[in-house]
Scaffold this motif. Sequence first.
Motif, PDB file in Angstrom:
ATOM      1  N   HIS A 146       0.848  -1.192   0.000  1.00 53.75           N
ATOM      2  CA  HIS A 146       0.000   0.000   0.000  1.00 53.75           C
ATOM      3  C   HIS A 146       0.883   1.242   0.000  1.00 53.75           C
ATOM      4  N   VAL A 147       0.339   2.338  -0.476  1.00 51.49           N
ATOM      5  CA  VAL A 147       1.074   3.591  -0.550  1.00 51.49           C
ATOM      6  C   VAL A 147       1.531   4.071   0.821  1.00 51.49           C
ATOM      7  N   ASP A 148       0.939   3.566   1.891  1.00 52.89           N
ATOM      8  CA  ASP A 148       1.377   3.962   3.230  1.00 52.89           C
ATOM      9  C   ASP A 148       2.830   3.567   3.497  1.00 52.89           C
ATOM     10  N   SER A 149       3.353   2.578   2.791  1.00 52.50           N
ATOM     11  CA  SER A 149       4.774   2.251   2.937  1.00 52.50           C
ATOM     12  C   SER A 149       5.635   3.419   2.465  1.00 52.50           C
ATOM     13  N   ILE A 150       5.215   4.072   1.395  1.00 52.51           N
ATOM     14  CA  ILE A 150       5.945   5.236   0.906  1.00 52.51           C
ATOM     15  C   ILE A 150       5.733   6.426   1.840  1.00 52.51           C
ATOM     16  N   ARG A 151       4.521   6.586   2.350  1.00 53.51           N
ATOM     17  CA  ARG A 151       4.270   7.662   3.312  1.00 53.51           C
ATOM     18  C   ARG A 151       5.144   7.493   4.553  1.00 53.51           C
ATOM     19  N   ARG A 152       5.258   6.240   5.019  1.00 55.63           N
ATOM     20  CA  ARG A 152       6.114   6.003   6.182  1.00 55.63           C
ATOM     21  C   ARG A 152       7.572   6.251   5.825  1.00 55.63           C
ATOM     22  N   ALA A 153       7.972   5.904   4.608  1.00 58.23           N
ATOM     23  CA  ALA A 153       9.345   6.161   4.184  1.00 58.23           C
ATOM     24  C   ALA A 153       9.653   7.656   4.227  1.00 58.23           C
ATOM     25  N   VAL A 154       8.701   8.479   3.794  1.00 63.87           N
ATOM     26  CA  VAL A 154       8.895   9.935   3.818  1.00 63.87           C
ATOM     27  C   VAL A 154       9.067  10.420   5.257  1.00 63.87           C
ATOM     28  N   VAL A 155       8.254   9.876   6.174  1.00 65.72           N
ATOM     29  CA  VAL A 155       8.380  10.234   7.591  1.00 65.72           C
ATOM     30  C   VAL A 155       9.747   9.807   8.118  1.00 65.72           C
ATOM     31  N   ARG A 156      10.187   8.625   7.749  1.00 66.25           N
ATOM     32  CA  ARG A 156      11.471   8.125   8.240  1.00 66.25           C
ATOM     33  C   ARG A 156      12.641   8.935   7.685  1.00 66.25           C
ATOM     34  N   ILE A 157      12.510   9.405   6.457  1.00 71.00           N
ATOM     35  CA  ILE A 157      13.548  10.286   5.899  1.00 71.00           C
ATOM     36  C   ILE A 157      13.653  11.552   6.749  1.00 71.00           C
ATOM     37  N   ALA A 158      12.489  12.099   7.106  1.00 69.37           N
ATOM     38  CA  ALA A 158      12.473  13.303   7.947  1.00 69.37           C
ATOM     39  C   ALA A 158      13.072  13.031   9.322  1.00 69.37           C
ATOM     40  N   GLN A 159      13.000  11.785   9.785  1.00 65.98           N
ATOM     41  CA  GLN A 159      13.581  11.397  11.075  1.00 65.98           C
ATOM     42  C   GLN A 159      15.049  10.984  10.932  1.00 65.98           C
ATOM     43  N   ASN A 160      15.570  11.063   9.693  1.00 64.38           N
ATOM     44  CA  ASN A 160      16.933  10.636   9.368  1.00 64.38           C
ATOM     45  C   ASN A 160      17.128   9.135   9.562  1.00 64.38           C
ATOM     46  N   ASN A 161      16.041   8.386   9.454  1.00 61.45           N
ATOM     47  CA  ASN A 161      16.097   6.922   9.512  1.00 61.45           C
ATOM     48  C   ASN A 161      16.114   6.403   8.070  1.00 61.45           C
ATOM     49  N   LEU A 162      17.259   6.547   7.420  1.00 60.62           N
ATOM     50  CA  LEU A 162      17.345   6.220   6.000  1.00 60.62           C
ATOM     51  C   LEU A 162      17.274   4.716   5.750  1.00 60.62           C
ATOM     52  N   ASP A 163      17.829   3.916   6.661  1.00 55.80           N
ATOM     53  CA  ASP A 163      17.748   2.458   6.499  1.00 55.80           C
ATOM     54  C   ASP A 163      16.292   2.002   6.554  1.00 55.80           C
ATOM     55  N   GLY A 164      15.523   2.554   7.514  1.00 60.06           N
ATOM     56  CA  GLY A 164      14.106   2.208   7.604  1.00 60.06           C
ATOM     57  C   GLY A 164      13.338   2.644   6.380  1.00 60.06           C
ATOM     58  N   ALA A 165      13.667   3.837   5.876  1.00 59.50           N
ATOM     59  CA  ALA A 165      13.008   4.327   4.666  1.00 59.50           C
ATOM     60  C   ALA A 165      13.314   3.428   3.473  1.00 59.50           C
ATOM     61  N   GLN A 166      14.576   2.973   3.375  1.00 57.35           N
ATOM     62  CA  GLN A 166      14.949   2.082   2.278  1.00 57.35           C
ATOM     63  C   GLN A 166      14.226   0.744   2.384  1.00 57.35           C
ATOM     64  N   ASP A 167      14.045   0.260   3.612  1.00 58.46           N
ATOM     65  CA  ASP A 167      13.291  -0.984   3.805  1.00 58.46           C
ATOM     66  C   ASP A 167      11.861  -0.831   3.293  1.00 58.46           C
ATOM     67  N   ASP A 168      11.246   0.328   3.557  1.00 58.12           N
ATOM     68  CA  ASP A 168       9.885   0.569   3.080  1.00 58.12           C
ATOM     69  C   ASP A 168       9.827   0.562   1.561  1.00 58.12           C
ATOM     70  N   VAL A 169      10.799   1.211   0.940  1.00 62.50           N
ATOM     71  CA  VAL A 169      10.840   1.241  -0.525  1.00 62.50           C
ATOM     72  C   VAL A 169      11.027  -0.169  -1.079  1.00 62.50           C
TER      73      VAL A 169
END
Length: 273
Positions: free
Chosen positions: A227-250
């Motif tokens: 679901h698109v919420d994975s990308i929404r969460r990735a955007v939030v994680r980028i803002a939190q500087n959690n790039l590994d988590g954001a990459q996992d979502d992608v």
Amino acid sequence: MRLIISMALIVMFLAACNQQSAEEYLARGQQYAKAKDWKSAVIEFKNSVKLEPENALARAKLGLAYVEIAKADSALKELQLAQKYGYRKDLLLVPMANAYRQKGKFSQILKEITLQDNYSPELKADILSYRGMAWLLQGEKETATKALKKARDLNRDRTEVRLAWAALEKTNKNTEAQRKWLEPLLERDGGIADAWSQLGEIEQQAGNLDEAERAFTRSIELRPYGHVDSIRRAVVRIAQNNLDGAQDDVNDIVKSGATWPIVQHTKAVIAFQ
């Protein structure tokens, strides 16, 4: 010769033991559906349909399971066949509306998902909610509001009524009212994914990144499909500087088969960071 005959009899016996009826596949599919194991349910319902292609109940159950995993084209095909073989149309209107919404076919909702005087108040409320959302997403806010007011008057506590009203209040920029419509849905039936999704957007816009991540995570957990919420969460994680988590979502959303442009954009943002 006796050994060959004995082996043949054993093979025939095992084959007979393994042969299952359409009713058995259907019953097992319903057990999986009750447990919300929709992918397993689809397999069992498909096996039932293979044995009895004109079984309206099996077609309907298969269509409903496809809706749950967002296979909208397959869902519509099965729901239409279920009607053809005698399944009551009114019992399939809401899942058909859901499938059309998944495809973004809002004009089809307005064309095919219509009211009848003999429908129950609950069904009328659900249909009006889908029609209201279709009008809202087509930019006809005044018509949408009229439909949603009728739905609210019929039964304001229906899940679809609450989701639609929350979406309407979002367009009105009334965050407090949107939250009130969503609140009862967050734990209803174990949690309504679309309610958590809307809540995630509210928290993200308010700058509450931890709460936004929690809401999107819950939405993702409740869905058996990408679901698109994975990308929404990735955007939030980028803002939190959690790039590994954001990459996992992608990575997860790519594995699900999503090819949306926003996926590539998010990957580029992560790489840039």
